[in-house]
Write a protein that holds these residues in place. Structure first.
Motif, PDB file in Angstrom:
ATOM      1  N   GLU A 237      -9.971  -0.157   5.732  1.00 21.81           N
ATOM      2  CA  GLU A 237      -8.919  -0.645   4.835  1.00 21.81           C
ATOM      3  C   GLU A 237      -8.825   0.157   3.546  1.00 21.81           C
ATOM      4  O   GLU A 237      -7.867  -0.009   2.791  1.00 21.81           O
ATOM      5  CB  GLU A 237      -9.149  -2.131   4.538  1.00 21.81           C
ATOM      6  CG  GLU A 237      -8.884  -3.023   5.736  1.00 21.81           C
ATOM      7  CD  GLU A 237      -8.756  -4.485   5.357  1.00 21.81           C
ATOM      8  OE1 GLU A 237      -8.042  -4.793   4.372  1.00 21.81           O
ATOM      9  OE2 GLU A 237      -9.378  -5.316   6.033  1.00 21.81           O
TER      10      GLU A 237
ATOM     11  N   GLY B 273      -6.638   3.356   5.036  1.00 17.26           N
ATOM     12  CA  GLY B 273      -5.421   3.019   5.756  1.00 17.26           C
ATOM     13  C   GLY B 273      -5.250   3.762   7.061  1.00 17.26           C
ATOM     14  O   GLY B 273      -4.138   3.881   7.578  1.00 17.26           O
TER      15      GLY B 273
ATOM     16  N   HIS C   1       0.840  -1.196   0.000  1.00 16.21           N
ATOM     17  CA  HIS C   1       0.000   0.000   0.000  1.00 16.21           C
ATOM     18  C   HIS C   1       0.874   1.244   0.000  1.00 16.21           C
ATOM     19  O   HIS C   1       1.944   1.269   0.588  1.00 16.21           O
ATOM     20  CB  HIS C   1      -0.889   0.009   1.245  1.00 16.21           C
ATOM     21  CG  HIS C   1      -1.924  -1.073   1.259  1.00 16.21           C
ATOM     22  ND1 HIS C   1      -2.877  -1.210   0.281  1.00 16.21           N
ATOM     23  CD2 HIS C   1      -2.174  -2.060   2.151  1.00 16.21           C
ATOM     24  CE1 HIS C   1      -3.662  -2.232   0.560  1.00 16.21           C
ATOM     25  NE2 HIS C   1      -3.244  -2.765   1.685  1.00 16.21           N
TER      26      HIS C   1
ATOM     27  N   TRP D 179      -2.163  -2.078   5.759  1.00 14.86           N
ATOM     28  CA  TRP D 179      -1.544  -0.757   5.839  1.00 14.86           C
ATOM     29  C   TRP D 179      -0.648  -0.651   7.064  1.00 14.86           C
ATOM     30  O   TRP D 179       0.310   0.124   7.090  1.00 14.86           O
ATOM     31  CB  TRP D 179      -2.610   0.335   5.927  1.00 14.86           C
ATOM     32  CG  TRP D 179      -3.409   0.570   4.701  1.00 14.86           C
ATOM     33  CD1 TRP D 179      -4.619   0.016   4.396  1.00 14.86           C
ATOM     34  CD2 TRP D 179      -3.081   1.442   3.607  1.00 14.86           C
ATOM     35  NE1 TRP D 179      -5.070   0.491   3.183  1.00 14.86           N
ATOM     36  CE2 TRP D 179      -4.145   1.363   2.684  1.00 14.86           C
ATOM     37  CE3 TRP D 179      -2.000   2.283   3.335  1.00 14.86           C
ATOM     38  CZ2 TRP D 179      -4.154   2.097   1.496  1.00 14.86           C
ATOM     39  CZ3 TRP D 179      -2.005   3.001   2.152  1.00 14.86           C
ATOM     40  CH2 TRP D 179      -3.074   2.905   1.245  1.00 14.86           C
TER      41      TRP D 179
END
Length: 322
Positions: A57, A60, A32, A154
């Protein structure tokens, strides 16, 4: 025809055979990346806006505002974001904007969306109040677990890093910039706001929310409203809230105070009428809150946070009866 995947295999792959067609090599998921977009407030001052969402998600955990200030000594940061990866992206951005190394990093309070980016920075450059450091020690591991559950990958590699410098309230001169720390409380037991004397910008941390409902897991509502009254008396050119847009007005201060007064009255009244938590949660919010992001979500969370406080304060303890 034999199925491509058994049910168990499909579940392990996230419930979809499409996972087989990922372009990444096996065992090496694409990491990510936070795309930080700085907004210039004035010469030498930028803010990256957080998402007006709950931690999830998709974002993050990048839901809080983070500030970058330039000085002749180096870059000054206010808060570090939710994860190691965010902190690394923030450090890169600060160096690009200022052309200088990091001189100081302030943490406004101990909540995870503001301090888990600490890993990217020298702990000697990290500064916070003693109360914030104590809160990080007390809640840090639990915050880490909850952030991993909410934000997923993340958070990979993120660990708690404590500041080594303690902010005690005296003005701090960093290069050609003087910052006046304002030690307050209410959102948490120890909240730090910072006033930049060069620009007149007030960095309010999570004492101020604007167009996004405030969070209350560690709140003392009355103390918080007292802190807001003190902030409103400061003649600032702009106020940078912990969440929401930057404005050259006290609208964020007033809105936050109104929200706290509203939910405190609603929840207190529900308690006095004998409603249980599930009934209090369903109460309708006033019309003025319709424009506030996450109003229903944060109200429901506040019921869960504040009901136990009313119970502790107003119900007699059985073990204290004569």
């Amino acid at each position: 025809m034999k199925p491509l995947l058994t049910r168990r295999q499909s579940l392990l792959l996230g419930g979809s055979a499409l996972s087989l067609f990922c372009c990444c090599p096996p065992g090496r998921a694409e990491p990510h990346r936070y795309e930080l977009t700085p907004k210039k407030l004035t010469d030498g001052v930028w803010v990256t806006r957080g998402s007006d969402e709950a931690i999830n998600e998709r974002n993050g955990g990048a839901i809080a505002n983070v500030a970058i200030l330039d000085s002749s000594e180096g870059a000054i940061l206010i808060d570090t974001g939710p994860s190691r990866r965010f902190g690394e992206a923030l450090m890169t951005l600060a160096k690009e904007l200022t052309g200088k190394p990091i001189a100081r990093v302030y943490l406004t309070h101990f909540h995870p969306d503001h301090m888990f980016g600490n890993q990217a920075f020298d702990p000697a450059k990290l500064a916070a109040t003693k109360g914030t450091i104590d809160g990080m020690k007390e809640y840090g591991n639990a915050f880490s677990d909850s952030m991993y559950r909410a934000a997923g990958d993340w958070m990979r590699g993120t660990e708690l890093v404590l500041p080594q410098a303690v902010v005690e309230g005296a003005p701090e001169d960093i290069g050609n910039r003087r910052l006046r720390p304002l030690l307050m409380r209410g959102h948490t037991p120890s909240d730090l706001a910072l006033f930049d004397e060069k620009t007149g910008i007030l960095f309010a941390g999570d004492l101020v929310f604007l167009d996004r409902a405030p969070t209350t897991p560690h709140a003392d509502i009355e103390r918080w409203r007292m802190s807001l009254a003190n902030l409103s008396a400061i003649p600032s050119a702009m106020i940078v809230p912990g969440h929401g847009p930057v404005e050259s007005s006290v609208r964020g201060v007033e809105q936050t105070s109104r929200w706290l007064e509203t939910i405190s009255h609603m929840i207190g009244d529900a308690f006095e009428r004998g409603l249980d938590i599930s009934e209090a949660i369903t109460l309708p919010l006033p019309d003025w809150t319709k424009s506030i992001a996450l109003a229903r979500y944060e109200y429901e969370r506040s019921v869960m946070h504040l009901y136990p406080q009313f119970e502790a304060a107003r119900w007699p303890r059985i073990d204290e009866r004569g």
